[in-house]
Write an enzyme that holds these catalytic residues in place. Structure first.
Site, PDB file in Angstrom:
ATOM      1  N   GLN A 227      21.251 -19.138  -7.646  1.00 51.70           N
ATOM      2  CA  GLN A 227      21.203 -18.786  -6.220  1.00 51.70           C
ATOM      3  C   GLN A 227      20.477 -17.455  -5.999  1.00 51.70           C
ATOM      4  OE1 GLN A 227      24.709 -18.555  -3.131  1.00 51.70           O
ATOM      5  NE2 GLN A 227      24.692 -16.618  -4.210  1.00 51.70           N
ATOM      6  N   ASP A 228      20.932 -16.405  -6.699  1.00 46.70           N
ATOM      7  CA  ASP A 228      20.380 -15.072  -6.444  1.00 46.70           C
ATOM      8  C   ASP A 228      18.944 -14.958  -6.933  1.00 46.70           C
ATOM      9  OD1 ASP A 228      22.937 -14.687  -5.647  1.00 46.70           O
ATOM     10  OD2 ASP A 228      23.355 -12.963  -6.923  1.00 46.70           O
TER      11      ASP A 228
ATOM     12  N   THR B 298      29.963  -7.368 -11.154  1.00 46.43           N
ATOM     13  CA  THR B 298      30.714  -8.194 -10.193  1.00 46.43           C
ATOM     14  C   THR B 298      32.060  -7.607  -9.787  1.00 46.43           C
ATOM     15  OG1 THR B 298      31.962 -10.275 -10.049  1.00 46.43           O
ATOM     16  CG2 THR B 298      31.475  -9.525 -12.250  1.00 46.43           C
TER      17      THR B 298
ATOM     18  N   GLU C  50      34.628  -9.223  -9.723  1.00 52.02           N
ATOM     19  CA  GLU C  50      35.646  -9.797 -10.619  1.00 52.02           C
ATOM     20  C   GLU C  50      36.151  -8.751 -11.618  1.00 52.02           C
ATOM     21  OE1 GLU C  50      37.086 -13.217 -10.985  1.00 52.02           O
ATOM     22  OE2 GLU C  50      36.582 -12.829  -8.911  1.00 52.02           O
TER      23      GLU C  50
ATOM     24  N   TYR D 140      35.270 -14.331 -18.179  1.00 53.27           N
ATOM     25  CA  TYR D 140      34.026 -14.001 -17.472  1.00 53.27           C
ATOM     26  C   TYR D 140      34.026 -12.527 -17.068  1.00 53.27           C
ATOM     27  CZ  TYR D 140      30.919 -13.494 -13.419  1.00 53.27           C
ATOM     28  OH  TYR D 140      29.973 -13.035 -12.532  1.00 53.27           O
TER      29      TYR D 140
ATOM     30  N   LYS E 234      31.597  -9.476 -18.302  1.00 52.39           N
ATOM     31  CA  LYS E 234      30.780  -8.674 -17.380  1.00 52.39           C
ATOM     32  C   LYS E 234      31.086  -7.174 -17.543  1.00 52.39           C
ATOM     33  CE  LYS E 234      28.077 -11.306 -14.792  1.00 52.39           C
ATOM     34  NZ  LYS E 234      26.636 -11.124 -14.679  1.00 52.39           N
TER      35      LYS E 234
HETATM   36  P1  NAP Z   1      24.097 -18.767 -10.908  1.00 51.62           P
HETATM   37  O1  NAP Z   1      23.628 -19.522  -9.704  1.00 51.62           O
HETATM   38  O2  NAP Z   1      25.174 -19.344 -11.736  1.00 51.62           O
HETATM   39  O3  NAP Z   1      22.806 -18.501 -11.839  1.00 51.62           O
HETATM   40  C1  NAP Z   1      22.954 -18.111 -13.170  1.00 51.62           C
HETATM   41  C2  NAP Z   1      21.589 -18.086 -13.820  1.00 51.62           C
HETATM   42  O4  NAP Z   1      21.753 -17.713 -15.211  1.00 51.62           O
HETATM   43  C3  NAP Z   1      20.860 -19.451 -13.834  1.00 51.62           C
HETATM   44  O5  NAP Z   1      19.503 -19.223 -13.563  1.00 51.62           O
HETATM   45  C4  NAP Z   1      21.045 -19.927 -15.269  1.00 51.62           C
HETATM   46  O6  NAP Z   1      20.013 -20.764 -15.741  1.00 51.62           O
HETATM   47  C5  NAP Z   1      20.986 -18.590 -16.008  1.00 51.62           C
HETATM   48  N1  NAP Z   1      21.545 -18.710 -17.355  1.00 51.62           N
HETATM   49  C6  NAP Z   1      22.760 -19.225 -17.702  1.00 51.62           C
HETATM   50  N2  NAP Z   1      22.904 -19.183 -19.048  1.00 51.62           N
HETATM   51  C7  NAP Z   1      21.759 -18.659 -19.547  1.00 51.62           C
HETATM   52  C8  NAP Z   1      21.303 -18.392 -20.869  1.00 51.62           C
HETATM   53  N3  NAP Z   1      22.046 -18.665 -21.931  1.00 51.62           N
HETATM   54  N4  NAP Z   1      20.062 -17.861 -21.031  1.00 51.62           N
HETATM   55  C9  NAP Z   1      19.279 -17.601 -19.955  1.00 51.62           C
HETATM   56  N5  NAP Z   1      19.666 -17.821 -18.669  1.00 51.62           N
HETATM   57  C10 NAP Z   1      20.887 -18.359 -18.479  1.00 51.62           C
HETATM   58  O7  NAP Z   1      24.540 -17.302 -10.487  1.00 51.62           O
HETATM   59  P2  NAP Z   1      24.263 -16.495  -9.125  1.00 51.62           P
HETATM   60  O8  NAP Z   1      25.341 -16.821  -8.150  1.00 51.62           O
HETATM   61  O9  NAP Z   1      22.838 -16.616  -8.745  1.00 51.62           O
HETATM   62  O10 NAP Z   1      24.580 -15.001  -9.624  1.00 51.62           O
HETATM   63  C11 NAP Z   1      23.584 -14.231 -10.273  1.00 51.62           C
HETATM   64  C12 NAP Z   1      24.262 -13.224 -11.205  1.00 51.62           C
HETATM   65  O11 NAP Z   1      25.104 -12.380 -10.444  1.00 51.62           O
HETATM   66  C13 NAP Z   1      25.152 -13.839 -12.276  1.00 51.62           C
HETATM   67  O12 NAP Z   1      25.038 -13.019 -13.412  1.00 51.62           O
HETATM   68  C14 NAP Z   1      26.548 -13.758 -11.707  1.00 51.62           C
HETATM   69  O13 NAP Z   1      27.495 -13.703 -12.749  1.00 51.62           O
HETATM   70  C15 NAP Z   1      26.446 -12.459 -10.928  1.00 51.62           C
HETATM   71  N6  NAP Z   1      27.276 -12.351  -9.725  1.00 51.62           N
HETATM   72  C16 NAP Z   1      27.290 -13.342  -8.808  1.00 51.62           C
HETATM   73  C17 NAP Z   1      28.028 -13.188  -7.632  1.00 51.62           C
HETATM   74  C18 NAP Z   1      28.050 -14.249  -6.571  1.00 51.62           C
HETATM   75  O14 NAP Z   1      28.926 -14.204  -5.714  1.00 51.62           O
HETATM   76  N7  NAP Z   1      27.098 -15.162  -6.539  1.00 51.62           N
HETATM   77  C19 NAP Z   1      28.757 -12.003  -7.431  1.00 51.62           C
HETATM   78  C20 NAP Z   1      28.703 -11.000  -8.395  1.00 51.62           C
HETATM   79  C21 NAP Z   1      27.941 -11.175  -9.543  1.00 51.62           C
HETATM   80  P3  NAP Z   1      20.135 -22.375 -15.817  1.00 51.62           P
HETATM   81  O15 NAP Z   1      19.671 -22.881 -14.496  1.00 51.62           O
HETATM   82  O16 NAP Z   1      19.214 -22.708 -16.927  1.00 51.62           O
HETATM   83  O17 NAP Z   1      21.571 -22.691 -16.108  1.00 51.62           O
HETATM   84  O1  G4F Z   2      34.241 -19.829  -5.669  1.00 53.48           O
HETATM   85  P1  G4F Z   2      34.933 -19.325  -6.874  1.00 53.48           P
HETATM   86  O2  G4F Z   2      34.865 -20.157  -8.091  1.00 53.48           O
HETATM   87  O3  G4F Z   2      34.402 -17.855  -7.105  1.00 53.48           O
HETATM   88  P2  G4F Z   2      34.944 -16.609  -7.957  1.00 53.48           P
HETATM   89  O4  G4F Z   2      35.922 -17.029  -8.966  1.00 53.48           O
HETATM   90  O5  G4F Z   2      35.397 -15.590  -6.965  1.00 53.48           O
HETATM   91  O6  G4F Z   2      33.622 -16.129  -8.695  1.00 53.48           O
HETATM   92  C1  G4F Z   2      32.358 -16.041  -8.032  1.00 53.48           C
HETATM   93  O7  G4F Z   2      32.232 -14.776  -7.430  1.00 53.48           O
HETATM   94  C2  G4F Z   2      32.251 -13.664  -8.348  1.00 53.48           C
HETATM   95  C3  G4F Z   2      32.086 -12.387  -7.530  1.00 53.48           C
HETATM   96  O8  G4F Z   2      33.326 -11.824  -7.299  1.00 53.48           O
HETATM   97  C4  G4F Z   2      31.112 -13.820  -9.324  1.00 53.48           C
HETATM   98  F1  G4F Z   2      31.110 -12.765 -10.195  1.00 53.48           F
HETATM   99  C5  G4F Z   2      31.230 -15.122 -10.083  1.00 53.48           C
HETATM  100  O9  G4F Z   2      30.093 -15.283 -10.931  1.00 53.48           O
HETATM  101  C6  G4F Z   2      31.271 -16.262  -9.069  1.00 53.48           C
HETATM  102  O10 G4F Z   2      30.021 -16.313  -8.412  1.00 53.48           O
HETATM  103  O11 G4F Z   2      36.493 -19.129  -6.546  1.00 53.48           O
HETATM  104  C7  G4F Z   2      36.937 -18.320  -5.467  1.00 53.48           C
HETATM  105  C8  G4F Z   2      38.430 -18.502  -5.250  1.00 53.48           C
HETATM  106  C9  G4F Z   2      39.279 -18.362  -6.515  1.00 53.48           C
HETATM  107  O12 G4F Z   2      40.405 -17.584  -6.211  1.00 53.48           O
HETATM  108  C10 G4F Z   2      39.707 -19.778  -6.870  1.00 53.48           C
HETATM  109  O13 G4F Z   2      40.959 -19.864  -7.531  1.00 53.48           O
HETATM  110  O14 G4F Z   2      38.654 -19.844  -4.802  1.00 53.48           O
HETATM  111  C11 G4F Z   2      39.793 -20.370  -5.474  1.00 53.48           C
HETATM  112  N1  G4F Z   2      39.701 -21.832  -5.456  1.00 53.48           N
HETATM  113  C12 G4F Z   2      40.589 -22.659  -4.847  1.00 53.48           C
HETATM  114  N2  G4F Z   2      40.246 -23.935  -5.027  1.00 53.48           N
HETATM  115  C13 G4F Z   2      38.749 -22.589  -6.033  1.00 53.48           C
HETATM  116  C14 G4F Z   2      39.092 -23.919  -5.764  1.00 53.48           C
HETATM  117  N3  G4F Z   2      37.643 -22.257  -6.733  1.00 53.48           N
HETATM  118  C15 G4F Z   2      36.849 -23.264  -7.187  1.00 53.48           C
HETATM  119  N4  G4F Z   2      35.715 -22.949  -7.858  1.00 53.48           N
HETATM  120  N5  G4F Z   2      37.157 -24.590  -6.959  1.00 53.48           N
HETATM  121  C16 G4F Z   2      38.279 -24.966  -6.242  1.00 53.48           C
HETATM  122  O15 G4F Z   2      38.524 -26.147  -6.050  1.00 53.48           O
END
Ligand code: NAP
Ligand code: G4F
Length: 338
Positions: free
Chosen positions: A13-14, A126, A128, A150, A154
Site C-alpha cells: 500500500q505505502d 510503527t 505497534e 511483528y 520492528k
Molecule cells: P504491505 O502492504 O504489507 O507491504 C509490504 C511490502 O513488503 C510489500 O511490497 C512486500 O512485497 C514487501 N516484502 C515482504 N517481504 C519481503 C521480503 N522478504 N523481501 C522484500 N520485500 C518484502 O505494508 P504497508 O501497509 O504498505 O506498510 C509499509 C511498511 O510500513 C511496512 O513495513 C509496515 O510494517 C509498516 N507500517 C505500516 C502501517 C500501516 O498502517 N499500513 C503502519 C506502521 C508501519 P510482496 O508484494 O512481494 O509481498
Molecule cells: O487491521 P489489523 O490487522 O492491523 P494492526 O494489527 O493494527 O496492524 C496494522 O497496523 C500497524 C500500525 O499500528 C502496522 F504496523 C501493521 O503492519 C499493520 O499494518 O488489526 C487491527 C485491529 C486489531 O486489534 C485486531 O485484533 O483489528 C482487530 N481485528 C478484529 N477483527 C481484526 C479482525 N484484525 C484483522 N486483521 N482481522 C479481523 O478479522
C-alpha cells in the site's frame, strides 16, 4: 539532475503512494520487487504508474542482493517499507517475521554503512511498538512495550536505526506511523476486510462478516498523506524520528457502523463477548458475528498518537477525517463489485 530513490516494499500500500508522490516530485524511482521483474504489481497498475518505475530485484533475506542493488542504483534516498507486516500472521510465523522485518532492516542499514556513501535512509517503524501503552497519547518519547513478534521485530529495526545514526552519523529517520488505510490496503487487515465485506453484503454476495476483537481501538489515518510525512522527514537538515498519527481513536465497532452507514444500513448490537452480533436494524438480519479464530494471543487494546512534533518540524497534519477514509474505501469496493 533528478534525485534517485529506492523503495523497498514498492508493491505494498505505502510503496504505491510513496512512488506516486516521488514521481510527481521528479524523482527517478527504483522499485524493489522480490517476484519476477516482468510481473505488473497491481497497486502500481491501479495508480497508473507501473511504467514509470525502474524495477530491481530485492529480497530482504539476502544481504548480497541488497548490497549489489544499492551499489548499482546508487540512490540518494532509500525507503525501507518492506516487511512481513501482518501482526496476526507474525504469531504463526515469528522466526520468519523476525528475519524479514527485523533482520531485513538491519541488512539494508548495514549495506549502506559498508558502501560508505551519503545515502539517506527511512525506516518504517510503527505504533505497534507502543503495544501495551505506557501513556496516552503516545509521543516519540513514550516507552515501548511490543505485544507481538511483528512489533518486537520492528523494535529491533528501530533501535538498529537509532544506533547506526548515532554510531556512524548516518542520515536515518524512523517514521512511527500509526495505522493508515486506503483502497490499496490488503484484504487481511481489518479495515479493508470490513469495507470489502460491506460491499459484498450490499451486493448480495455474502451474508455476514466474521470478526475478532470488536473493542480494539486504532488511530486510523489516510495512507497517501502518510507517504507525504515520510518524504518530509527525509528533506530535513538533520535525521530524526517522528510520530505520524491523527490524534483520534476509534473502535472496530465504530468502523463497522460507519462502513455500513455509508451503504444505508444501520447497525444495532445484541449480546456480549463472543455471542455479540451486529444486526441490520431494517431487515433484522445478522451481518456481523464474532469469531474467536481472529483473536490474538496478546492484543494492542488502544493506541492514539500525538503528532505535535511532525506538525511543528515538518509542517505535516492529517487532512482526511475518519468518516471520509471509511467512505473512500467503501465507495471504492462498491465500484469494484459493480
Ligand atoms: P504491505 O502492504 O504489507 O507491504 C509490504 C511490502 O513488503 C510489500 O511490497 C512486500 O512485497 C514487501 N516484502 C515482504 N517481504 C519481503 C521480503 N522478504 N523481501 C522484500 N520485500 C518484502 O505494508 P504497508 O501497509 O504498505 O506498510 C509499509 C511498511 O510500513 C511496512 O513495513 C509496515 O510494517 C509498516 N507500517 C505500516 C502501517 C500501516 O498502517 N499500513 C503502519 C506502521 C508501519 P510482496 O508484494 O512481494 O509481498
Ligand atoms: O487491521 P489489523 O490487522 O492491523 P494492526 O494489527 O493494527 O496492524 C496494522 O497496523 C500497524 C500500525 O499500528 C502496522 F504496523 C501493521 O503492519 C499493520 O499494518 O488489526 C487491527 C485491529 C486489531 O486489534 C485486531 O485484533 O483489528 C482487530 N481485528 C478484529 N477483527 C481484526 C479482525 N484484525 C484483522 N486483521 N482481522 C479481523 O478479522
Amino acid at each position: 539532475m533528478a534525485k534517485k530513490a529506492l523503495i523497498i516494499g514498492i508493491t505494498g500500500q505505502d510503496g504505491a503512494y510513496l512512488s506516486r508522490l516521488l514521481l510527481e516530485k521528479g524523482y527517478e524511482v527504483y522499485g524493489a520487487l522480490r517476484k519476477r521483474l516482468d510481473s505488473s504489481p497491481h497497486n502500481l497498475a491501479t495508480l497508473g504508474i507501473a511504467d514509470s518505475i525502474k524495477f530491481v530485484p530485492v529480497e530482504l533475506l539476502e544481504f548480497t542482493n541488497i548490497l549489489y542493488v544499492i551499489k548499482k542504483s546508487m540512490p540518494d534516498e532509500i525507503y525501507n517499507l518492506g516487511a512481513q507486516s501482518s501482526v496476526a500472521l507474525s504469531f504463526e510465523q515469528p522466526l520468519f517475521t523476525a528475519d524479514v522485518t527485523g533482520m531485513g532492516s538491519l541488512r539494508v542499514i548495514e549495506a549502506i554503512r559498508v558502501l560508505d556513501k551519503p545515502v539517506k535512509f527511512y525506516q518504517a517503524s510503527t505504533s505497534e511498538m507502543f503495544g501495551k501503552v505506557r501513556e496516552t497519547p503516545q509521543t516519540e518519547l513514550t516507552p515501548f512495550y511490543p505485544r507481538s513478534p511483528y512489533a518486537a521485530s520492528k523494535l529491533f529495526g528501530y533501535w538498529m536505526a537509532v544506533n547506526f545514526r548515532e554510531a556512524y552519523k548516518m542520515f536515518i529517520c524512523s517514521g512511527l506511523l500509526f495505522n493508515h488505510e486506503s483502497p490499496l490496503r490488503e484484504l487481511d487487515f481489518v479495515t479493508r476486510k470490513i469495507t470489502y465485506s460491506v460491499a459484498r453484503i450490499k451486493h448480495g454476495l455474502q451474508d455476514h462478516i466474521d470478526l475478532g476483537n470488536l473493542e480494539a481501538r486504532r488511530d486510523w489515518g489516510y495512507a497517501p498523506e502518510y507517504a507525504e510525512a515520510m518524504w518530509l522527514m527525509m528533506q530535513q537538515s538533520e535525521p530524526d524520528d517522528y510520530v505520524v498519527a491523527t490524534g483520534e481513536t476509534h473502535s472496530i465497532k465504530e468502523f463497522v457502523e460507519t462502513a455500513f452507514s455509508i451503504v444505508g444500513i444501520e447497525i444495532g448490537w445484541e449480546g456480549r463477548g463472543i455471542q455479540e452480533k451486529g444486526i441490520d436494524k431494517a431487515s433484522g438480519k445478522v451481518v456481523v458475528k464474532v469469531n474467536p479464530d481472529f483473536f490474538r494471543p496478546t492484543e494492542v487494546d488502544v493506541v492514539r498518537g500525538d503528532y505535535s512534533k511532525a506538525r511543528e518540524k515538518l509542517g505535516w497534519s492529517p487532512r482526511t477525517s475518519f468518516r471520509d477514509i471509511v467512505r473512500i474505501m467503501v465507495e471504492h469496493d462498491m465500484k469494484l463489485l459493480d
